[in-house]
Enzyme design. Sequence first.
Site: not given
Ligand code: GLA
Length: 416
Positions: A50, A56, A59, A148, A192
């Site tokens: 995706r 950004e 969510d 995502d 992350k």
């Molecule tokens: C990661 C997280 C998502 C979102 C993005 C930042 O991809 O998995 O849920 O928070 O970072 O927009």
Amino acid sequence: MQRDLASMAAEEPTTRRVLVAEHPRLLKLKEMFNSKFGSTPKFYVRAPGRVNIIGEHIDYCGYSVLPMAVEQDMLIAVEPVKTHTLQLANTNPLYPDFSTSANNIHIDKTKPVWHNYFLCGFKGIQVELAEICAKSERYIGTEGGGMDQSISFLAEEGTAKLIEFSPLRATDVKLPSGAVFVIANSCVEMNKAATSHFNLRVMECRLAAKVLAKHKGLQWDKVLRLEEVQTQLGISLEEMLLVTEDVLHAEPYSREEICKCLGISVEELRTQILSPNTQDELTFKLYQRAKHVYSEAARVLQFKQVCEEAPANAVQLLGELMNQSHRSCRDMYECSCPELDQLVDICRKFGARGSRLTGAGWGGCTVSIVPTDMLPSFLTNVHEAYYRRNSSSLALEKHSLFATKPGGGALVFLEA
Ligand code: GLA
């Protein structure tokens, strides 16, 4: 058109019959599976990648985001077995085989190994897939939102989606004709799950929400997300930005100051509010994070409106919103890095009307909106300016710089 997950699952065939021999990637997977396990996969699963076009780090604050699934995907070949042993193998020899008892799944969060994500999914499967997958990801230790997983299940070819949360729903957002979206990988990696960058931002947003809620006389101890403060106050995002400027200060907050604002002890802050990997943080930036979230949430709605109204200068307007988003991610949310900033500048210099980091940031990819007639020169120039400069990026360039279209969602393949 607005569709929820249940109606999608009922109406859309997410299972397709395919002739494996006609699909080289499936065929290669089948052959590798056979040589590894001595049997034939019973089915194959596809999940798309995706790209988040805009919205950004909002969510998990409760706000809508605007991603699309891309055509590029990940494939898994599966054979159900009678034993209780889960055996995992990867076509990439860098990732070693793994097996474990399915009755006793242990996810070692201290090691970012590839199969942990599979184990998280396995541990998490219960009721509705998108929500389950978002919840499953948290077993890895990150406090992400559901973007995502939602786009992976709710995507439809040819359209991006506005994804709204609580309850989860998706609305088509038709992207303008005359422009394409180009993904460019900065080739900087940030895991992350192995660092606290991501969770620290989630916690800063949570603390900002609580401090704002307390200041406004709301039941702050129940509030977790910045969106809840806006909804409970019944005001617009623009008004929420004014409240943020009024209530919060730009200097970082010490944990003692936060405890004083909320009337709690440091121990309560550490154990009842913060995630395990942020409990030892001493300072938190609340003003900057809340400003990013409320302004980015407003940009998502503006982006959707421009797509709907489709004025003659739509590409220009959308590009400007994407540029503003990148600036806010860089300066207020501090989730960019020098390479991403450089790549964004290069993309804009060679014709992108807008360019921004996409996804969590601190590395990873950019997404740019490029007029279709400029695409060939754009790709050549970005290749020269970013990838040729650095041999490690150059090695990755084939998979790192490409135009893409909104693709379909996750599927199961059965061999015809
Ligand atoms: C990661 C997280 C998502 C979102 C993005 C930042 O991809 O998995 O849920 O928070 O970072 O927009």
